[in-house]
Design a protein around this motif. Structure first.
Motif, PDB file in Angstrom:
ATOM      1  N   SER A 141    -132.624 -22.675  71.092  1.00 11.82           N
ATOM      2  CA  SER A 141    -132.184 -20.960  71.483  1.00 11.82           C
ATOM      3  C   SER A 141    -130.123 -20.652  71.443  1.00 11.82           C
ATOM      4  O   SER A 141    -129.385 -19.295  71.452  1.00 11.82           O
ATOM      5  CB  SER A 141    -132.857 -20.286  72.540  1.00 11.82           C
ATOM      6  OG  SER A 141    -134.022 -20.450  71.672  1.00 11.82           O
ATOM      7  N   ARG A 142    -130.056 -21.861  72.806  1.00 13.39           N
ATOM      8  CA  ARG A 142    -128.802 -21.604  73.835  1.00 13.39           C
ATOM      9  C   ARG A 142    -127.920 -21.635  71.973  1.00 13.39           C
ATOM     10  O   ARG A 142    -126.689 -21.199  72.153  1.00 13.39           O
ATOM     11  CB  ARG A 142    -128.263 -22.908  74.187  1.00 13.39           C
ATOM     12  CG  ARG A 142    -127.008 -22.701  74.683  1.00 13.39           C
ATOM     13  CD  ARG A 142    -127.019 -21.297  75.847  1.00 13.39           C
ATOM     14  NE  ARG A 142    -128.170 -20.853  76.710  1.00 13.39           N
ATOM     15  CZ  ARG A 142    -127.703 -21.261  77.948  1.00 13.39           C
ATOM     16  NH1 ARG A 142    -127.329 -22.138  78.771  1.00 13.39           N
ATOM     17  NH2 ARG A 142    -129.080 -21.471  79.138  1.00 13.39           N
TER      18      ARG A 142
ATOM     19  N   HIS B 295    -127.652 -21.004  68.832  1.00 18.75           N
ATOM     20  CA  HIS B 295    -128.294 -20.286  68.290  1.00 18.75           C
ATOM     21  C   HIS B 295    -127.019 -18.950  68.214  1.00 18.75           C
ATOM     22  O   HIS B 295    -126.471 -18.272  68.067  1.00 18.75           O
ATOM     23  CB  HIS B 295    -129.600 -19.469  68.268  1.00 18.75           C
ATOM     24  CG  HIS B 295    -129.712 -18.412  67.132  1.00 18.75           C
ATOM     25  ND1 HIS B 295    -129.532 -18.553  66.457  1.00 18.75           N
ATOM     26  CD2 HIS B 295    -130.218 -16.677  67.640  1.00 18.75           C
ATOM     27  CE1 HIS B 295    -129.741 -17.158  65.066  1.00 18.75           C
ATOM     28  NE2 HIS B 295    -130.121 -16.386  66.509  1.00 18.75           N
ATOM     29  N   LYS B 296    -127.433 -18.250  69.795  1.00 20.07           N
ATOM     30  CA  LYS B 296    -126.794 -17.237  70.981  1.00 20.07           C
ATOM     31  C   LYS B 296    -124.823 -17.902  70.311  1.00 20.07           C
ATOM     32  O   LYS B 296    -124.044 -16.937  70.075  1.00 20.07           O
ATOM     33  CB  LYS B 296    -127.085 -17.602  72.194  1.00 20.07           C
ATOM     34  CG  LYS B 296    -128.598 -16.589  72.409  1.00 20.07           C
ATOM     35  CD  LYS B 296    -128.729 -16.703  73.311  1.00 20.07           C
ATOM     36  CE  LYS B 296    -129.876 -16.477  73.673  1.00 20.07           C
ATOM     37  NZ  LYS B 296    -130.356 -16.226  75.301  1.00 20.07           N
TER      38      LYS B 296
ATOM     39  N   ARG C  16    -123.075 -17.511  66.827  1.00 21.91           N
ATOM     40  CA  ARG C  16    -123.904 -16.329  66.086  1.00 21.91           C
ATOM     41  C   ARG C  16    -122.188 -15.145  66.811  1.00 21.91           C
ATOM     42  O   ARG C  16    -121.971 -14.686  66.554  1.00 21.91           O
ATOM     43  CB  ARG C  16    -124.562 -15.136  66.901  1.00 21.91           C
ATOM     44  CG  ARG C  16    -125.866 -15.081  65.612  1.00 21.91           C
ATOM     45  CD  ARG C  16    -127.053 -14.503  66.198  1.00 21.91           C
ATOM     46  NE  ARG C  16    -126.901 -13.614  65.913  1.00 21.91           N
ATOM     47  CZ  ARG C  16    -126.742 -12.311  64.889  1.00 21.91           C
ATOM     48  NH1 ARG C  16    -126.658 -12.717  63.839  1.00 21.91           N
ATOM     49  NH2 ARG C  16    -125.962 -11.354  65.407  1.00 21.91           N
TER      50      ARG C  16
END
Length: 552
Positions: A390-391, A393-394, A397
């Protein structure tokens, strides 16, 4: 008459050999041939009996062979000729002939050369591809300068259609200045076989370009000159910078220095362009964890890593975190107190990552992903695999500004976190699955159906799987490169189904044997087919950790 063992052995050798054999009388007529011989030429055995051996050789070569046949018998040398197949034109055979004095017979041995020629053709195709895609203008001409071949770069440099160039003389490009240099070039070709230097050429529209020309003479096997090959590099821009430097020299020392720096910048840019790919490989190699370090914590493991180009969009990532204390914070009115509530165990983290693209673009993505993984785990201390993804992915982006651009780059990943003390392994994946063998069962843990990075969408939480590893466990992380590889004989991809079946076949073998099977199966499947994508397969066998014993 009884047949001796020696005769039986000879008959077996003669009839079962893959080389073609035939026995001739002294007049050169075929008395007997083995299956390999008449099958190569497409004849029935009876059709060859009493047929002249020389009649099987291509007519353009048979006359010369006939003149030298006695010499061939005497020195036993090998010869290479085209033979006439009954139905399929010609085939290439290497052959030699020997005299059996006692029987007054000639013994001929033949060997197929088509495989050798196919190898030569493949190498020739590679050479042609290099010439066709070269940035320099490459031209082949006969010894008189008549153009026989020109690549696309030559067509673009001189502004001619390629068909227009064929048949023209290389002197077509000469200006008056270049024509004066022609004598020097011809003299150097005769004396040294080549010449290199700068000339002034003209394009079809008569515009002038400065060219660095290297021209060499081509020779045949008899060392007779048969043609010329020239390599031309357009250095007009560099020459223009040089002219500017000459003009600026008469003004001020400062302007002269600036123009000199500009010239150096142009030259450095050219050199950097040539070295950029190799330097990218240097960076990526330095980024990847050493296999010796991985083996230290995972001794029964292997990594099959084959970039499609010099650098790769696939990469493997590894780190080890030491045990650390865990504190819980309590508030008592105005006072806050941290209380030690336990310890977080040592962790082994391993991932297989498949970034968008391959080559240099993919390599840039891999460097970015590797950096962020290290920051998230080592600096921020996050070791839960779903939280790491999750980290990541951020971060991707934000780094690629994907909120406000059309950029869709990203990556697929499979990540495991191994806690040997707790005898458990946690897995999370973005599209890429985890294959695992344990207790006689083969299991597939699918990755969450979403990418790391890429277009905005309603986020799906990354799924989190926990595996008990208190018994022998073998698992695999991989990209899609192996299963997407096209086969030489089938023209089809290896496919996910066959990849999974292969893993199920070998998962019980020692890990080193597994690696050998993966490599050999890939080589056999791929053959001479170009590599389709970057290939990455990581295999690990975990033996259960024995509980510590204490002496009372």
């Amino acid at each position: 008459m009884e047949t001796t063992d020696a005769q039986i052995n000879f008959e077996n050798f003669f009839n079962k050999n893959t080389n073609g054999f035939c026995i001739l009388n002294l007049q050169g007529l075929i008395l007997h041939s083995n299956p390999a011989f008449h099958q190569k030429l497409g004849f029935h055995p009876e059709e060859l009996k009493q047929k002249s051996f020389l009649q099987l050789i291509h007519p353009q070569e048979a006359t010369l062979v006939q003149k030298r046949f006695v010499q061939f018998i005497q020195n036993g040398q090998s010869n290479k000729n085209r033979f006439q197949h009954k139905e399929e034109g010609t085939i290439n055979l290497e052959w030699n002939v020997s005299l059996q004095k006692e029987e007054k017979l000639l013994f001929v041995t033949t060997r197929h050369l088509d495989d050798k020629y196919r190898d030569i053709e493949e190498r020739s195709r590679i050479y042609v591809n290099i010439i066709e895609n070269n940035w320099d203008a490459i031209i082949f001409s006969d010894i008189g300068g008549k153009i026989l071949f020109a690549n696309d770069s030559a067509s673009k440099m001189y502004c001619y259609d390629r068909n227009e160039l064929i048949g023209k003389n290389i002197e077509t490009f000469n200006t008056t200045e270049a024509s004066e240099k022609a004598k020097e070039i011809v003299s150097s070709l005769k004396q040294f076989g080549g010449w290199s230097g700068e000339v002034v050429h003209q394009r079809k529209d008569e515009t002038v370009i400065y060219v660095h020309l290297t021209i060499s003479m081509l020779f045949n096997n008899a060392s007779h000159p048969i043609g010329l090959v020239s390599n031309s590099k357009d250095i007009t821009k560099i020459k223009e910078v040089e002219q500017q430097l000459i003009i600026a020299k008469n003004k001020t020392e400062e302007a002269n220095l600036k123009l000199s720096e500009e010239k150096d910048k142009v030259q450095r840019a050219h050199q950097n362009m040539q070295a950029s790919i190799n330097y990218a490989k240097y960076i990526q190699d330095a980024m990847l964890p050493k296999e010796s370090e991985i083996k230290r914590y995972l001794p029964e493991s292997f990594i099959l890593f084959r970039p499609r180009d010099i650098v790769s969009g696939d990469f493997y990532w590894f780190t080890f975190t030491e045990a650390k204390p865990v504190y819980t914070e309590y508030s008592d009115f105005e006072q806050k107190t941290k209380v030690l509530t336990g310890f977080d165990n040592e962790k082994i983290l391993l991932a297989a990552v498949d970034c968008t693209g391959h080559g240099v673009p993919g390599a840039f993505m891999s460097v970015m992903a590797n950096t962020y993984l290290n920051e998230i785990v080592i600096t921020e201390g996050i070791t839960e695999p779903h939280l790491i993804l999750s980290r990541l992915h951020k971060r991707i982006r934000v780094a690629l500004n994907q909120e406000s651009t059309d950029n869709k780059d990203g990556m697929d990943i499979s990540l495991v976190v191994i806690d040997r003390e707790a005898n458990k392994m946690c897995y999370a994946g973005a599209k890429n699955p985890l294959y695992l063998y344990q207790d006689g069962q083969f299991k597939v843990f699918p990755g969450t159906p979403r990418n790391i990075g890429g277009p905005a969408m309603t986020p799906i939480p990354f799924e989190y799987h926990v595996v008990n590893i208190n018994q022998p466990t073998t698992f695999y992380l991989f990209s899609d490169g192996y299963q997407d590889q096209f086969g030489e004989t089938t023209g089809r991809k290896f496919l996910k189904k066959h990849f999974r079946e292969m893993i199920q076949e070998v998962c019980t073998l020692p890990i080193t044997e597994q690696q050998t099977i993966f490599e050999n199966r890939l080589a056999k499947w791929q053959g001479t087919e170009p590599q389709t994508d970057d290939i990455l397969v990581v295999g690990v066998h975990l033996a259960p950790t024995l509980p510590e014993t204490t002496n009372e």
